[in-house]
Design a protein around this motif. Structure first.
Motif, PDB file in Angstrom:
ATOM      1  N   GLN A 215      36.284  33.295  44.772  1.00  0.00           N
ATOM      2  CA  GLN A 215      35.969  32.120  43.985  1.00  0.00           C
ATOM      3  C   GLN A 215      35.627  32.504  42.560  1.00  0.00           C
ATOM      4  O   GLN A 215      35.023  33.546  42.311  1.00  0.00           O
ATOM      5  N   LYS A 216      36.044  31.629  41.638  1.00  0.00           N
ATOM      6  CA  LYS A 216      35.642  31.835  40.256  1.00  0.00           C
ATOM      7  C   LYS A 216      34.182  31.465  40.129  1.00  0.00           C
ATOM      8  O   LYS A 216      33.750  30.451  40.665  1.00  0.00           O
ATOM      9  N   GLY A 217      33.441  32.266  39.409  1.00  0.00           N
ATOM     10  CA  GLY A 217      32.056  31.905  39.129  1.00  0.00           C
ATOM     11  C   GLY A 217      32.049  30.767  38.131  1.00  0.00           C
ATOM     12  O   GLY A 217      33.093  30.367  37.627  1.00  0.00           O
ATOM     13  N   SER A 218      30.895  30.226  37.794  1.00  0.00           N
ATOM     14  CA  SER A 218      30.896  29.087  36.879  1.00  0.00           C
ATOM     15  C   SER A 218      30.891  29.520  35.412  1.00  0.00           C
ATOM     16  O   SER A 218      31.161  28.730  34.534  1.00  0.00           O
ATOM     17  N   HIS A 219      30.599  30.821  35.152  1.00  0.00           N
ATOM     18  CA  HIS A 219      30.578  31.267  33.745  1.00  0.00           C
ATOM     19  C   HIS A 219      31.993  31.338  33.174  1.00  0.00           C
ATOM     20  O   HIS A 219      32.963  31.556  33.885  1.00  0.00           O
ATOM     21  N   LYS A 220      32.068  31.216  31.863  1.00  0.00           N
ATOM     22  CA  LYS A 220      33.358  30.997  31.256  1.00  0.00           C
ATOM     23  C   LYS A 220      34.298  32.208  31.274  1.00  0.00           C
ATOM     24  O   LYS A 220      35.467  32.091  31.614  1.00  0.00           O
ATOM     25  N   ALA A 221      33.788  33.361  30.883  1.00  0.00           N
ATOM     26  CA  ALA A 221      34.640  34.551  30.846  1.00  0.00           C
ATOM     27  C   ALA A 221      34.907  35.053  32.256  1.00  0.00           C
ATOM     28  O   ALA A 221      35.586  36.044  32.456  1.00  0.00           O
ATOM     29  N   GLY A 222      34.361  34.359  33.255  1.00  0.00           N
ATOM     30  CA  GLY A 222      34.383  34.813  34.630  1.00  0.00           C
ATOM     31  C   GLY A 222      35.667  35.416  35.141  1.00  0.00           C
ATOM     32  O   GLY A 222      35.728  36.631  35.368  1.00  0.00           O
ATOM     33  N   PRO A 223      36.715  34.584  35.315  1.00  0.00           N
ATOM     34  CA  PRO A 223      37.899  35.096  35.988  1.00  0.00           C
ATOM     35  C   PRO A 223      38.500  36.320  35.303  1.00  0.00           C
ATOM     36  O   PRO A 223      38.886  37.275  35.973  1.00  0.00           O
ATOM     37  N   LYS A 224      38.526  36.298  33.954  1.00  0.00           N
ATOM     38  CA  LYS A 224      39.116  37.434  33.258  1.00  0.00           C
ATOM     39  C   LYS A 224      38.301  38.696  33.469  1.00  0.00           C
ATOM     40  O   LYS A 224      38.840  39.772  33.677  1.00  0.00           O
ATOM     41  N   SER A 225      36.961  38.550  33.408  1.00  0.00           N
ATOM     42  CA  SER A 225      36.189  39.782  33.566  1.00  0.00           C
ATOM     43  C   SER A 225      36.184  40.246  35.021  1.00  0.00           C
ATOM     44  O   SER A 225      36.103  41.436  35.281  1.00  0.00           O
ATOM     45  N   ASP A 226      36.326  39.317  35.958  1.00  0.00           N
ATOM     46  CA  ASP A 226      36.494  39.745  37.353  1.00  0.00           C
ATOM     47  C   ASP A 226      37.791  40.533  37.502  1.00  0.00           C
ATOM     48  O   ASP A 226      37.849  41.560  38.180  1.00  0.00           O
ATOM     49  N   PHE A 230      38.210  44.420  38.615  1.00  0.00           N
ATOM     50  CA  PHE A 230      39.118  44.751  39.710  1.00  0.00           C
ATOM     51  C   PHE A 230      40.097  45.857  39.268  1.00  0.00           C
ATOM     52  O   PHE A 230      40.252  46.870  39.947  1.00  0.00           O
ATOM     53  N   ILE A 231      40.721  45.674  38.122  1.00  0.00           N
ATOM     54  CA  ILE A 231      41.700  46.674  37.658  1.00  0.00           C
ATOM     55  C   ILE A 231      41.015  48.006  37.398  1.00  0.00           C
ATOM     56  O   ILE A 231      41.463  49.056  37.847  1.00  0.00           O
ATOM     57  N   ARG A 232      39.876  47.944  36.683  1.00  0.00           N
ATOM     58  CA  ARG A 232      39.191  49.195  36.335  1.00  0.00           C
ATOM     59  C   ARG A 232      38.738  49.967  37.552  1.00  0.00           C
ATOM     60  O   ARG A 232      38.849  51.178  37.619  1.00  0.00           O
ATOM     61  N   SER A 233      38.194  49.236  38.535  1.00  0.00           N
ATOM     62  CA  SER A 233      37.614  49.993  39.645  1.00  0.00           C
ATOM     63  C   SER A 233      38.661  50.401  40.670  1.00  0.00           C
ATOM     64  O   SER A 233      38.480  51.376  41.374  1.00  0.00           O
ATOM     65  N   GLU A 234      39.791  49.697  40.739  1.00  0.00           N
ATOM     66  CA  GLU A 234      40.738  50.033  41.799  1.00  0.00           C
ATOM     67  C   GLU A 234      42.075  50.560  41.319  1.00  0.00           C
ATOM     68  O   GLU A 234      42.678  51.395  41.969  1.00  0.00           O
ATOM     69  N   TYR A 235      42.570  50.041  40.234  1.00  0.00           N
ATOM     70  CA  TYR A 235      43.901  50.470  39.798  1.00  0.00           C
ATOM     71  C   TYR A 235      43.974  50.793  38.307  1.00  0.00           C
ATOM     72  O   TYR A 235      44.834  50.291  37.605  1.00  0.00           O
ATOM     73  N   PRO A 236      43.080  51.643  37.811  1.00  0.00           N
ATOM     74  CA  PRO A 236      43.204  51.982  36.393  1.00  0.00           C
ATOM     75  C   PRO A 236      44.503  52.761  36.204  1.00  0.00           C
ATOM     76  O   PRO A 236      44.873  53.544  37.074  1.00  0.00           O
ATOM     77  N   ARG A 237      45.205  52.516  35.124  1.00  0.00           N
ATOM     78  CA  ARG A 237      46.451  53.223  34.809  1.00  0.00           C
ATOM     79  C   ARG A 237      47.540  53.041  35.863  1.00  0.00           C
ATOM     80  O   ARG A 237      48.387  53.900  36.046  1.00  0.00           O
ATOM     81  N   GLU A 238      47.519  51.934  36.586  1.00  0.00           N
ATOM     82  CA  GLU A 238      48.604  51.657  37.540  1.00  0.00           C
ATOM     83  C   GLU A 238      49.321  50.385  37.106  1.00  0.00           C
ATOM     84  O   GLU A 238      48.780  49.580  36.353  1.00  0.00           O
ATOM     85  N   ALA A 239      50.529  50.214  37.616  1.00  0.00           N
ATOM     86  CA  ALA A 239      51.302  49.039  37.239  1.00  0.00           C
ATOM     87  C   ALA A 239      50.884  47.825  38.057  1.00  0.00           C
ATOM     88  O   ALA A 239      50.618  47.933  39.258  1.00  0.00           O
ATOM     89  N   GLY A 240      50.829  46.665  37.395  1.00  0.00           N
ATOM     90  CA  GLY A 240      50.482  45.440  38.102  1.00  0.00           C
ATOM     91  C   GLY A 240      51.022  44.217  37.385  1.00  0.00           C
ATOM     92  O   GLY A 240      51.451  44.294  36.233  1.00  0.00           O
ATOM     93  N   ILE A 241      51.033  43.100  38.090  1.00  0.00           N
ATOM     94  CA  ILE A 241      51.467  41.840  37.498  1.00  0.00           C
ATOM     95  C   ILE A 241      50.328  40.835  37.628  1.00  0.00           C
ATOM     96  O   ILE A 241      49.722  40.716  38.700  1.00  0.00           O
ATOM     97  N   VAL A 242      50.033  40.130  36.545  1.00  0.00           N
ATOM     98  CA  VAL A 242      49.008  39.082  36.572  1.00  0.00           C
ATOM     99  C   VAL A 242      49.705  37.755  36.297  1.00  0.00           C
ATOM    100  O   VAL A 242      50.320  37.589  35.241  1.00  0.00           O
ATOM    101  N   TYR A 243      49.645  36.834  37.238  1.00  0.00           N
ATOM    102  CA  TYR A 243      50.279  35.533  37.030  1.00  0.00           C
ATOM    103  C   TYR A 243      49.290  34.489  36.529  1.00  0.00           C
ATOM    104  O   TYR A 243      48.180  34.375  37.059  1.00  0.00           O
ATOM    105  N   ARG A 307      51.278  48.142  41.946  1.00  0.00           N
ATOM    106  CA  ARG A 307      50.133  48.349  42.846  1.00  0.00           C
ATOM    107  C   ARG A 307      49.350  47.069  43.117  1.00  0.00           C
ATOM    108  O   ARG A 307      48.677  46.963  44.115  1.00  0.00           O
ATOM    109  N   PHE A 308      49.421  46.104  42.184  1.00  0.00           N
ATOM    110  CA  PHE A 308      48.709  44.873  42.481  1.00  0.00           C
ATOM    111  C   PHE A 308      49.410  43.676  41.851  1.00  0.00           C
ATOM    112  O   PHE A 308      50.116  43.811  40.856  1.00  0.00           O
ATOM    113  N   VAL A 309      49.239  42.536  42.493  1.00  0.00           N
ATOM    114  CA  VAL A 309      49.661  41.265  41.918  1.00  0.00           C
ATOM    115  C   VAL A 309      48.428  40.377  41.919  1.00  0.00           C
ATOM    116  O   VAL A 309      47.790  40.185  42.960  1.00  0.00           O
ATOM    117  N   ALA A 310      48.063  39.905  40.738  1.00  0.00           N
ATOM    118  CA  ALA A 310      46.860  39.077  40.636  1.00  0.00           C
ATOM    119  C   ALA A 310      47.247  37.670  40.216  1.00  0.00           C
ATOM    120  O   ALA A 310      48.155  37.481  39.420  1.00  0.00           O
TER     121      ALA A 310
END
Ligand code: ADP
Ligand code: ZN
Length: 611
Positions: A215-226, A230-243, A307-310
């Motif tokens: 779930q998205k939190g109610s704060h504004k920058a929420g989804p992007k910083s989540d 996610f990318i930093r802790s699990e897939y730094p320097r890996e290929a991914g697609i964000v839709y 490695r990920f699709v977000a």
């Protein structure tokens, strides 16, 4: 002799591809084609369709002709095949006259194993005559759902392919697709005259993809910083697609990620075609690029190590979601499908549907598809089971590789709160949005509440014992589950539906998920690491990194994407087993004869140096 044929097929599989076994239905399809039969093949993205026609094309005499709608994909496939030592070429509008003439010469001289051709090119009288004059091993019709008007990628040229059955009646036709619905399937069979030919369906499960929804939190920058954590802790320097849904949010998100030090590029239909191909090309060539895109991006992206699709916005249907997330992990290595959404998204997709001017029948279908997707998002049980059930397949056990399996969410009896929220909506005339309903149940004397006289409603303030974010959670689920809906007028007003009757009358209990916010579930689910069957290719392993560097250098020298040299899975196995000789190196999955000859020594040097 089927046994001899099978032995030869396995030998080729090992010698050319370096694989030791067929996957799923591949064996049956290959055997069918080797015996001269036709077939329809349904496999999910990444399931291994190409091998089904490539291998029999090598073993049968003559050239295998592959009809493919996407020019970008053809080049990639041909590059990959050439690395395997297969004589492959393509004919499409991207070639110059001289280049096309050279391909035709090779074809006539019998020097091609596989020829990729765009449908409109194939149907030219000139090309058909050319094929009359050569031996054809088989026809493979890739992305066969393009014949169907019901499908989402209808291509009129595909309907002309019926000519193959008439003109080349005795040559095997293999139709392949990842889109499996019944109507489309029938269209393929009729158009390509496959009546009586077997249909091979492989499981649609993609066990290496971990499905997660938060779930998205109610704060504004929420989804992007989540997303960032996610990318930093699990897939730094890996290929991914964000839709993302809109072009604007694509541009904003890409720019924001770049500011945070992530290599990210934007892709959407508003960019000119040169820029789009540049982004696509870089995505294929680079190791660790994130592409932020609208759904326009993806068709023809065959990169195996995504490695990920977000998803930062809700997809429109389960079909769309499954197709988009299916672009992760084609190489079979652990990958993640990550989706985040909130109350606002649920309300706005419902509103978009209500406002749509499509005919009622179409709207009903779309609405059912959306309901299925929302139910998937809100489920407290195994997500893979929900997905596969939707696609008509059974998964008897829970998967152990989705967020709900790894961290079972807590549910609570929300009957009383649901009644309060629904009754607040009814009593205020089904005219107000989630924020106002929340103000009423929390007993807030806002101006709007006072002006409307809603402080006099019986539900005013009776929900004080529940926090504001918990109310958002409850209302979101009520909308997602269809107890509340939005009006077509587009103000986000929530109306109680007939489904709510039994609940309001106390004839039904309602269990809802507790809130699972960012922070709690952004980090990789707990049980994860010890449950993973294979180690992840981590950039922390210096040997894997060194092998990757070598691969990148070799790829740059030849102007091909790195995965065309070796997949990550192959490098990973090398790093784990550390072969010291060519004969052991050959037993690594993905190392066929030609690659052994071509690259074996170079990789051994790295493997020896690091021990
Ligand atoms: P699809 O066209 O169905 O999306 P591909 O044909 O591109 O899938 O195959 C997906 C990946 O799986 C490729 O990287 C391919 O090399 C790999 N693959 C296919 N068959 C096998 C097999 N029998 N063993 C190991 N890997 C395989
Ligand atoms: Zn599960």
């Amino acid at each position: 002799m089927p046994q001899d044929l099978l032995a030869r097929a396995l030998e080729t599989l090992h010698a050319v591809w370096g694989y030791s076994a067929f996957r799923g239905v591949q064996e049956e399809v290959v055997m069918r084609a080797l015996q001269g039969g036709h077939a329809l093949v349904l496999m999910p993205t990444g399931g291994g369709k190409s091998l089904c026609y490539q291998l029999p094309a090598l073993l049968r005499s003559g050239v295998g002709v592959v009809v493919s709608p996407l020019i970008a994909l053809m080049k990639d496939q041909v590059d990959t095949l050439r690395q395997l030592g297969v004589r492959a070429a393509y004919l499409n509008s991207a070639l110059s006259g001289a280049e096309a003439a050279e391909v035709e010469r090779l074809l006539k001289a019998g020097e091609l194993d596989l020829l990729y051709v765009a449908p409109e090119r194939l149907l030219l009288p000139r090309t058909l005559e050319l094929l009359d004059g050569v031996e054809v091993a088989l026809f493979a019709i890739d992305e066969a759902h393009c014949v169907s008007q019901w499908g989402h990628d209808f291509r009129p040229e595909y309907q002309g392919l019926g000519v193959l059955a008439k003109r080349f009646a005795h040559i095997p036709r293999l139709a392949l697709t990842a889109t499996a619905d019944e109507r489309t399937r029938q269209d393929i069979i009729t158009t390509l005259s496959l009546e009586g030919a077997p249909t091979f369906i492989s499981s649609f499960d993609r066990p290496n993809i971990q499905y997660r929804v938060q779930q998205k939190g109610s704060h504004k920058a929420g989804p992007k910083s989540d997303l960032l954590s996610f990318i930093r802790s699990e897939y730094p320097r890996e290929a991914g697609i964000v839709y993302c849904l809109s072009r604007k949010s694509v541009d904003d998100t890409a720019a924001w990620l770049r500011d945070q030090g992530i290599q990210a590029l934007a892709y959407h239909a508003g960019l000119d075609s040169r820029e789009r191909s540049r982004v696509q090309e870089r995505f294929l060539q680079d190791e660790g690029l994130v592409v932020v895109a609208t759904v326009a991006f993806g068709m023809g992206i065959d990169k195996p190590n995504v490695r990920f699709v977000a998803h930062l916005d809700l997809p429109k249907s389960m079909e769309g979601y499954y197709q988009e997330t299916g672009r992760a992990g084609r190489d079979g290595l652990p990958s993640t499908a990550w989706l985040t959404y909130g109350l606002g998204d649920v309300v706005s997709v419902r509103r978009m549907l209500a406002q749509s001017e499509a005919p009622e029948a179409v709207k009903r279908v779309e609405s059912a598809k959306l309901d299925a997707l929302l139910a998937y998002c809100e489920t407290a049980s195994c997500r893979r089971q929900v997905l596969l059930t939707y696609f008509g397949q059974d998964l008897p056990q829970t998967c152990g590789n989705c967020d709900n399996c790894l961290n079972p969410p807590r549910t609570f009896n929300a009957t009383r709160q649901a009644q309060i929220a629904l009754s607040a909506a009814v009593r205020s005339g089904n005219r107000f949005g989630a924020a106002h309903l929340t103000d009423i149940v929390l007993g807030r004397e806002t101006e709007k509440v006072l002006v409307q006289g809603h402080h006099q409603l019986p539900t005013f303030g009776v929900g004080k014992d529940t926090s504001e974010s918990a109310w958002r959670n409850i209302i979101r689920q009520l909308v997602a589950l269809g107890y509340l809906t939005t009006d077509a007028a587009g103000h986000g007003s929530l109306m109680v539906t007939s489904k709510a009757g039994p609940l309001l009358r106390g004839q039904e209990q309602l269990l809802l998920r507790e809130e699972t916010f960012a922070g709690k579930s952004t980090s990789r689910p707990k049980k994860q690491d010890k449950d993973r069957k294979e180690p992840r290719p981590t950039s922390q392993d210096p040997l894997f990194e060194a092998l990757r560097q070598l691969r990148l250098r070799l790829a740059r020298e030849q102007g091909v994407p790195p995965y065309v040299i070796f997949h990550d899975a192959t490098l990973q196995e090398m790093a784990a087993r550390r072969p010291q000789s060519l004969s052991v190196l050959q037993t690594v999955s993905g190392v066929g004869q030609r690659k052994l000859t071509q690259y074996g020594e170079a990789f051994l040097t790295v493997l020896r140096g690091q021990v």
